[in-house]
Design an enzyme around this catalytic site. Structure first.
Site, PDB file in Angstrom:
ATOM      1  N   LYS A   1      10.617 -49.703 -18.832  1.00 27.24           N
ATOM      2  CA  LYS A   1      11.149 -49.337 -17.517  1.00 27.24           C
ATOM      3  C   LYS A   1      10.943 -47.831 -17.250  1.00 27.24           C
ATOM      4  CE  LYS A   1      14.622 -53.047 -17.514  1.00 27.24           C
ATOM      5  NZ  LYS A   1      15.977 -53.451 -17.041  1.00 27.24           N
TER       6      LYS A   1
ATOM      7  N   TYR B   1      13.078 -60.449 -10.464  1.00 28.40           N
ATOM      8  CA  TYR B   1      14.542 -60.498 -10.535  1.00 28.40           C
ATOM      9  C   TYR B   1      15.129 -61.510  -9.546  1.00 28.40           C
ATOM     10  CZ  TYR B   1      14.773 -56.535 -13.749  1.00 28.40           C
ATOM     11  OH  TYR B   1      14.671 -55.715 -14.850  1.00 28.40           O
TER      12      TYR B   1
ATOM     13  N   PHE C   1      24.104 -55.715  -6.795  1.00 27.69           N
ATOM     14  CA  PHE C   1      23.314 -54.641  -7.403  1.00 27.69           C
ATOM     15  C   PHE C   1      21.813 -54.882  -7.394  1.00 27.69           C
ATOM     16  CE2 PHE C   1      22.817 -57.178 -11.192  1.00 27.69           C
ATOM     17  CZ  PHE C   1      24.007 -57.881 -11.316  1.00 27.69           C
TER      18      PHE C   1
ATOM     19  N   ARG D   1      15.026 -59.755 -28.103  1.00 28.19           N
ATOM     20  CA  ARG D   1      16.316 -59.540 -27.425  1.00 28.19           C
ATOM     21  C   ARG D   1      17.325 -58.906 -28.378  1.00 28.19           C
ATOM     22  NH1 ARG D   1      17.045 -60.136 -21.771  1.00 28.19           N
ATOM     23  NH2 ARG D   1      19.231 -60.456 -22.283  1.00 28.19           N
TER      24      ARG D   1
ATOM     25  N   THR E   1      22.811 -55.772 -22.290  1.00 28.42           N
ATOM     26  CA  THR E   1      22.261 -55.295 -21.014  1.00 28.42           C
ATOM     27  C   THR E   1      22.791 -53.925 -20.642  1.00 28.42           C
ATOM     28  OG1 THR E   1      22.109 -57.600 -20.273  1.00 28.42           O
ATOM     29  CG2 THR E   1      22.032 -55.900 -18.564  1.00 28.42           C
TER      30      THR E   1
ATOM     31  N   ARG F   1      18.484 -50.367 -26.469  1.00 30.12           N
ATOM     32  CA  ARG F   1      19.267 -49.963 -25.297  1.00 30.12           C
ATOM     33  C   ARG F   1      20.440 -49.082 -25.697  1.00 30.12           C
ATOM     34  NH1 ARG F   1      19.102 -55.724 -21.977  1.00 30.12           N
ATOM     35  NH2 ARG F   1      17.276 -55.247 -20.687  1.00 30.12           N
TER      36      ARG F   1
ATOM     37  N   ASN G   1      18.388 -49.051 -18.630  1.00 30.51           N
ATOM     38  CA  ASN G   1      18.405 -49.660 -19.962  1.00 30.51           C
ATOM     39  C   ASN G   1      17.030 -49.798 -20.631  1.00 30.51           C
ATOM     40  OD1 ASN G   1      17.531 -51.798 -18.453  1.00 30.51           O
ATOM     41  ND2 ASN G   1      19.299 -53.116 -18.832  1.00 30.51           N
TER      42      ASN G   1
ATOM     43  N   HIS H   1      12.871 -54.162 -20.530  1.00 28.79           N
ATOM     44  CA  HIS H   1      13.151 -55.558 -20.186  1.00 28.79           C
ATOM     45  C   HIS H   1      12.508 -56.449 -21.234  1.00 28.79           C
ATOM     46  CE1 HIS H   1      13.198 -59.403 -18.047  1.00 28.79           C
ATOM     47  NE2 HIS H   1      11.954 -59.537 -18.503  1.00 28.79           N
TER      48      HIS H   1
ATOM     49  N   GLU I   1       7.703 -65.297 -16.323  1.00 32.49           N
ATOM     50  CA  GLU I   1       7.490 -63.854 -16.145  1.00 32.49           C
ATOM     51  C   GLU I   1       6.066 -63.438 -16.524  1.00 32.49           C
ATOM     52  OE1 GLU I   1      12.152 -62.549 -16.915  1.00 32.49           O
ATOM     53  OE2 GLU I   1      10.656 -62.135 -18.460  1.00 32.49           O
TER      54      GLU I   1
HETATM   55  P1  IDP Z   1      18.903 -58.454 -19.082  1.00 32.12           P
HETATM   56  O1  IDP Z   1      17.939 -57.387 -18.625  1.00 32.12           O
HETATM   57  O2  IDP Z   1      19.662 -58.005 -20.296  1.00 32.12           O
HETATM   58  O3  IDP Z   1      18.230 -59.792 -19.268  1.00 32.12           O
HETATM   59  P2  IDP Z   1      19.995 -59.516 -16.609  1.00 32.12           P
HETATM   60  O4  IDP Z   1      21.356 -60.089 -16.450  1.00 32.12           O
HETATM   61  O5  IDP Z   1      18.826 -60.453 -16.605  1.00 32.12           O
HETATM   62  O6  IDP Z   1      20.008 -58.627 -17.953  1.00 32.12           O
HETATM   63  O7  IDP Z   1      19.820 -58.434 -15.463  1.00 32.12           O
HETATM   64  C1  IDP Z   1      18.562 -57.857 -15.202  1.00 32.12           C
HETATM   65  C2  IDP Z   1      18.720 -56.343 -15.014  1.00 32.12           C
HETATM   66  O8  IDP Z   1      19.557 -56.090 -13.892  1.00 32.12           O
HETATM   67  C3  IDP Z   1      19.395 -55.617 -16.177  1.00 32.12           C
HETATM   68  O9  IDP Z   1      18.509 -55.266 -17.197  1.00 32.12           O
HETATM   69  C4  IDP Z   1      19.957 -54.396 -15.491  1.00 32.12           C
HETATM   70  O10 IDP Z   1      18.909 -53.439 -15.263  1.00 32.12           O
HETATM   71  C5  IDP Z   1      20.380 -54.952 -14.147  1.00 32.12           C
HETATM   72  N1  IDP Z   1      21.797 -55.388 -14.142  1.00 32.12           N
HETATM   73  C6  IDP Z   1      22.328 -56.506 -14.700  1.00 32.12           C
HETATM   74  N2  IDP Z   1      23.648 -56.589 -14.491  1.00 32.12           N
HETATM   75  C7  IDP Z   1      23.966 -55.487 -13.767  1.00 32.12           C
HETATM   76  C8  IDP Z   1      25.216 -54.998 -13.225  1.00 32.12           C
HETATM   77  O11 IDP Z   1      26.295 -55.593 -13.375  1.00 32.12           O
HETATM   78  N3  IDP Z   1      25.161 -53.809 -12.550  1.00 32.12           N
HETATM   79  C9  IDP Z   1      23.988 -53.120 -12.367  1.00 32.12           C
HETATM   80  N4  IDP Z   1      22.803 -53.552 -12.844  1.00 32.12           N
HETATM   81  C10 IDP Z   1      22.791 -54.721 -13.547  1.00 32.12           C
HETATM   82 MG    MG Z   2      17.427 -61.102 -17.947  1.00 30.41          MG
END
Ligand code: IDP
Ligand code: MG
Length: 148
Positions: free
Chosen positions: A9, A49, A57, A92, A98, A109, A122, A125, A136
């Site tokens: 990222k 996404y 968000f 993962r 996350t 992370r 973070n 991905h 993806e």
């Molecule tokens: P992941 O990246 O750990 O798989 P996901 O739930 O798939 O998490 O969410 C995708 C991305 O969206 C996260 O990596 C993060 O950048 C962002 N994100 C997820 N949840 C939140 C939140 O509650 N607030 C702000 N950004 C979020």
């Molecule tokens: Mg995800």
């Protein structure tokens, strides 16, 4: 052999962490089956996404992925297809939670992510499931760009 999609990222690119992050995956014995620099469009990121559509968000996440909270001259993201036994779950685990504030300190992370001005940055991905990985990889790579 299982495949997974990795995106470096914009926050990690800005901090010059690409090599360090890749070295961790290399140490897991994972093979790089595809690699590219992508100038990510909003359209591509919204598809990537799609599961976040409707959340409060999603716009912030798309803007972050386009580098709007960092200081990059373009919308650069580095995308990789990694391959190996249980690649999805092992990558993962290496990423951690996350939210960087909740990720274990030894995970990518936890080490390299932060919450800056209220925005989750973070670093990396990775696909959450093999099904997500297939979707993806098809989104970010043409079939001929991934080694058979
Ligand atoms: P992941 O990246 O750990 O798989 P996901 O739930 O798939 O998490 O969410 C995708 C991305 O969206 C996260 O990596 C993060 O950048 C962002 N994100 C997820 N949840 C939140 C939140 O509650 N607030 C702000 N950004 C979020
Ligand atoms: Mg995800």
């Amino acid at each position: 052999m299982e495949q997974t999609l990795i995106l470096i990222k914009p926050d990690a690119i800005e901090k010059r962490l690409t090599g360090i992050i890749l070295s961790r995956f290399e140490a897991l014995g994972l093979e790089i089956a595809g690699a590219k620099a992508v100038s990510a469009t909003e359209e591509l990121l919204r598809k990537h996404y799609a599961n976040l559509a409707g959340t409060p968000f999603v716009d912030e996440v798309v803007r972050f992925m386009m580098g709007d909270y960092n200081h990059l001259p373009d919308h650069r993201i580095y995308a990789f297809v990694l391959r190996g036994e249980n690649a999805v779950s092992r990558v993962r685990a290496a990423l951690g939670a996350t939210n960087p504030d909740k990720a274990e300190p030894w995970t990518l992370r936890g080490q390299f992510g932060c919450v800056k001005n209220g925005v989750m940055q973070n670093a990396v991905h990775a696909s959450g499931t093999p099904e997500e990985a297939a979707r993806e990889i098809a989104l970010w790579f043409k079939p001929e760009e991934v080694l058979a």
